[in-house]
Design a protein around this motif. Sequence first.
Motif, PDB file in Angstrom:
ATOM      1  N   THR A   8       0.834  -1.204   0.000  1.00  0.00           N
ATOM      2  CA  THR A   8       0.000   0.000   0.000  1.00  0.00           C
ATOM      3  C   THR A   8       0.871   1.258   0.000  1.00  0.00           C
ATOM      4  N   ALA A   9       2.037   1.177   0.643  1.00  0.00           N
ATOM      5  CA  ALA A   9       2.895   2.359   0.763  1.00  0.00           C
ATOM      6  C   ALA A   9       3.418   2.824  -0.593  1.00  0.00           C
ATOM      7  N   SER A  10       3.660   1.885  -1.523  1.00  0.00           N
ATOM      8  CA  SER A  10       4.179   2.284  -2.837  1.00  0.00           C
ATOM      9  C   SER A  10       3.106   2.193  -3.916  1.00  0.00           C
ATOM     10  N   ARG A  11       1.948   1.649  -3.552  1.00  0.00           N
ATOM     11  CA  ARG A  11       0.838   1.467  -4.498  1.00  0.00           C
ATOM     12  C   ARG A  11       1.235   0.596  -5.682  1.00  0.00           C
ATOM     13  N   ARG A  12       2.112  -0.363  -5.443  1.00  0.00           N
ATOM     14  CA  ARG A  12       2.410  -1.311  -6.520  1.00  0.00           C
ATOM     15  C   ARG A  12       2.898  -2.633  -5.930  1.00  0.00           C
ATOM     16  N   LYS A  13       2.972  -3.640  -6.810  1.00  0.00           N
ATOM     17  CA  LYS A  13       3.492  -4.932  -6.369  1.00  0.00           C
ATOM     18  C   LYS A  13       5.010  -4.857  -6.297  1.00  0.00           C
ATOM     19  N   GLU A  14       5.560  -5.422  -5.239  1.00  0.00           N
ATOM     20  CA  GLU A  14       7.012  -5.455  -5.080  1.00  0.00           C
ATOM     21  C   GLU A  14       7.429  -6.894  -4.809  1.00  0.00           C
ATOM     22  N   ASP A  15       8.681  -7.228  -5.168  1.00  0.00           N
ATOM     23  CA  ASP A  15       9.194  -8.547  -4.811  1.00  0.00           C
ATOM     24  C   ASP A  15       9.520  -8.563  -3.325  1.00  0.00           C
ATOM     25  N   LEU A  16       9.228  -9.689  -2.712  1.00  0.00           N
ATOM     26  CA  LEU A  16       9.445  -9.809  -1.270  1.00  0.00           C
ATOM     27  C   LEU A  16      10.916 -10.078  -0.962  1.00  0.00           C
ATOM     28  N   PHE A  17      11.538  -9.154  -0.252  1.00  0.00           N
ATOM     29  CA  PHE A  17      12.882  -9.370   0.286  1.00  0.00           C
ATOM     30  C   PHE A  17      12.841  -9.073   1.783  1.00  0.00           C
ATOM     31  N   PRO A  18      12.706 -10.107   2.608  1.00  0.00           N
ATOM     32  CA  PRO A  18      12.609  -9.865   4.046  1.00  0.00           C
ATOM     33  C   PRO A  18      13.875  -9.202   4.586  1.00  0.00           C
ATOM     34  N   ILE A  19      13.715  -8.467   5.678  1.00  0.00           N
ATOM     35  CA  ILE A  19      14.847  -7.759   6.285  1.00  0.00           C
ATOM     36  C   ILE A  19      15.877  -8.753   6.811  1.00  0.00           C
ATOM     37  N   ASP A  20      15.383  -9.839   7.414  1.00  0.00           N
ATOM     38  CA  ASP A  20      16.290 -10.782   8.062  1.00  0.00           C
ATOM     39  C   ASP A  20      15.857 -12.215   7.738  1.00  0.00           C
ATOM     40  N   PRO A  21      16.023 -12.624   6.452  1.00  0.00           N
ATOM     41  CA  PRO A  21      15.534 -13.952   6.069  1.00  0.00           C
ATOM     42  C   PRO A  21      16.283 -15.057   6.816  1.00  0.00           C
ATOM     43  N   PRO A  22      15.712 -16.217   7.060  1.00  0.00           N
ATOM     44  CA  PRO A  22      14.388 -16.614   6.569  1.00  0.00           C
ATOM     45  C   PRO A  22      13.235 -16.140   7.445  1.00  0.00           C
ATOM     46  N   GLU A  23      13.526 -15.270   8.443  1.00  0.00           N
ATOM     47  CA  GLU A  23      12.418 -14.856   9.295  1.00  0.00           C
ATOM     48  C   GLU A  23      11.643 -13.708   8.646  1.00  0.00           C
ATOM     49  N   ILE A  24      10.324 -13.746   8.810  1.00  0.00           N
ATOM     50  CA  ILE A  24       9.476 -12.633   8.393  1.00  0.00           C
ATOM     51  C   ILE A  24       8.681 -12.205   9.609  1.00  0.00           C
ATOM     52  N   LYS A  25       8.789 -10.931   9.928  1.00  0.00           N
ATOM     53  CA  LYS A  25       8.087 -10.418  11.104  1.00  0.00           C
ATOM     54  C   LYS A  25       6.828  -9.698  10.637  1.00  0.00           C
ATOM     55  N   GLY A 154       1.997  18.155  12.118  1.00  0.00           N
ATOM     56  CA  GLY A 154       2.807  19.140  11.407  1.00  0.00           C
ATOM     57  C   GLY A 154       4.301  18.941  11.638  1.00  0.00           C
ATOM     58  N   SER A 155       4.661  18.201  12.711  1.00  0.00           N
ATOM     59  CA  SER A 155       6.078  17.965  13.010  1.00  0.00           C
ATOM     60  C   SER A 155       6.649  16.795  12.224  1.00  0.00           C
ATOM     61  N   PHE A 156       5.799  16.089  11.500  1.00  0.00           N
ATOM     62  CA  PHE A 156       6.271  14.906  10.778  1.00  0.00           C
ATOM     63  C   PHE A 156       6.059  15.154   9.288  1.00  0.00           C
ATOM     64  N   SER A 157       7.167  15.452   8.594  1.00  0.00           N
ATOM     65  CA  SER A 157       7.031  15.916   7.207  1.00  0.00           C
ATOM     66  C   SER A 157       6.478  14.836   6.283  1.00  0.00           C
ATOM     67  N   ASP A 158       6.628  13.557   6.683  1.00  0.00           N
ATOM     68  CA  ASP A 158       6.139  12.461   5.841  1.00  0.00           C
ATOM     69  C   ASP A 158       4.669  12.132   6.099  1.00  0.00           C
ATOM     70  N   TYR A 159       3.987  12.947   6.915  1.00  0.00           N
ATOM     71  CA  TYR A 159       2.608  12.585   7.247  1.00  0.00           C
ATOM     72  C   TYR A 159       1.771  12.501   5.971  1.00  0.00           C
ATOM     73  N   GLY A 160       1.063  11.384   5.799  1.00  0.00           N
ATOM     74  CA  GLY A 160       0.247  11.186   4.603  1.00  0.00           C
ATOM     75  C   GLY A 160       0.906  10.276   3.586  1.00  0.00           C
ATOM     76  N   LYS A 161       2.136   9.812   3.865  1.00  0.00           N
ATOM     77  CA  LYS A 161       2.842   9.038   2.831  1.00  0.00           C
ATOM     78  C   LYS A 161       2.217   7.672   2.574  1.00  0.00           C
ATOM     79  N   LEU A 162       1.540   7.111   3.565  1.00  0.00           N
ATOM     80  CA  LEU A 162       0.917   5.803   3.349  1.00  0.00           C
ATOM     81  C   LEU A 162      -0.378   5.940   2.556  1.00  0.00           C
ATOM     82  N   SER A 163      -1.221   6.855   2.989  1.00  0.00           N
ATOM     83  CA  SER A 163      -2.551   6.973   2.389  1.00  0.00           C
ATOM     84  C   SER A 163      -2.546   7.893   1.177  1.00  0.00           C
TER      85      SER A 163
END
Length: 476
Positions: A8-25, A154-163
């Motif tokens: 949802t954050a990028s509004r597109r399909k992405e390939d899954l690359f977990p941060i710390d494979p093989p674990e997915i949190k 107003g203190s968080f410049s990225d507010y609204g980036k998800l939606s």
Amino acid sequence: MTISLYNTASRRKEDLFPIDPPEIKMYVCGITPYDESHLGHARAYITFDVIKRYLVHAGYKVRHVQNITDIDDKIIAKAMQETGERTDLKQKCREIAEKYSASFFDAMDKLNVLRADVYPKATDHIPEMIDWIKGLEAKGIAYELPDGIYFSVGSFSDYGKLSGRRLDEQEEGGRVKEHKGKKNPFDFVLWKKAKEGEPSWPSPWGEGRPGWHIECSVMSTKYLGQQFDIHGGGLDLEFPHHENEIAQTESLTGKRPWVKYWLHNGFVTVNKEKMSKSLGNFFTLKDIFEKFDPMVIRFYILSTHYRSPINYSDAEMRGGAEAYDRVKQFLADLDFMLEKSPGSAPMVELNDIIEELQPYLLKFEAAMSDDFNSAGAIAALFEMIKYCRKTLDEGEDEKECLQYMRDTVATYFGHLGITFASAGEELDSALAALISERETARANKDFKRSDEIRDQLKGKGIILEDTPYGTKWSRS
Ligand SMILES: [Zn+2]
Ligand SMILES: [Zn+2]
């Protein structure tokens, strides 16, 4: 096979690359237990259950955390309604939360939703939430008003980036109720000061309770770390809940992105309308379980892609039940044939059937790897059943081949958490003895006795069908 997932954050399909494979949190927003669970809950938790099952099937280890919002305005309102006064509301709130949590778990068990690794409760994490709010205050991001502590968007410049919303647009729209003293209409409460009699906990700002958004930030990072792979929930949570979670967490930790992949499941409508108590189309899972097998509900929900809207109606559910029963019948037919199977297949024949079913299994994997398309995966399994039916019609009858078909169909539906537990139902021994007596009578061409037994069983709701492999029974 690489798994792609819609972020949802990028509004597109992405390939899954977990941060710390093989674990997915994975963190999934949980329930506020103030009432019975409904279809919206079933859809959300079945969705993330299937995602978890598929990731495990693909070789990952999934750590799944899901909160329980066990203190909230709605729980307090219910407690006041039930006690009629403001005495010992804290105890009453606890009872309500426990009652509806138990009911939720019961429904989830029936729907074959696997348990999360941790179910943190908000009331068990109040000190951590206070620490977070103090941290935000120290950074000048939180401020105090007479009724609570607020987060300054107003203190968080990225507010609204998800939606994808922008603060200035939102203000022009004026969709949010003005609140006296707030710096921005979208500023949200971190800590609510208690009104008289309300359940409360001590804090540097006096007695009160945490806001809803802060609890998910605090509990997800406590159990999964400051950055993790997947955060999920229903589409209705995208804004403002998840937007606010991001603002708090990234402001406090300074680590971006807090969550790598945001996943949201679509809405449920009932008879093509939004589900609501006032429209009288609000069904609890308890109501629906009286009409339909929970496994049919699971099957029906997974027959639509998780991001698409899904409609519930009795007619559509009956369609789902028919499709589910077709699979169940296929397995029952194979069980029956297996009992009567004449013998062993040569190895080469078994290899043939394994090879012939392979394309359907690849189709299943391709669908699931493409943003967990369970609808496509189920369609592939139905094509496979159709192919199996054809080979059975053509005379396939060796044990190993039948067993392989049966195991493959059951295993792959099992990857979706769909089971057919009652497929191999047993007859009680008196009825089974009658069927066997009738088979002997038929072999001896004693058709009078054979027909008597058939009628006798019919009276008990058992229908017989004579096949080349012997006599099959089913309930009428
Ligand atoms: Zn949440
Ligand atoms: Zn064969």
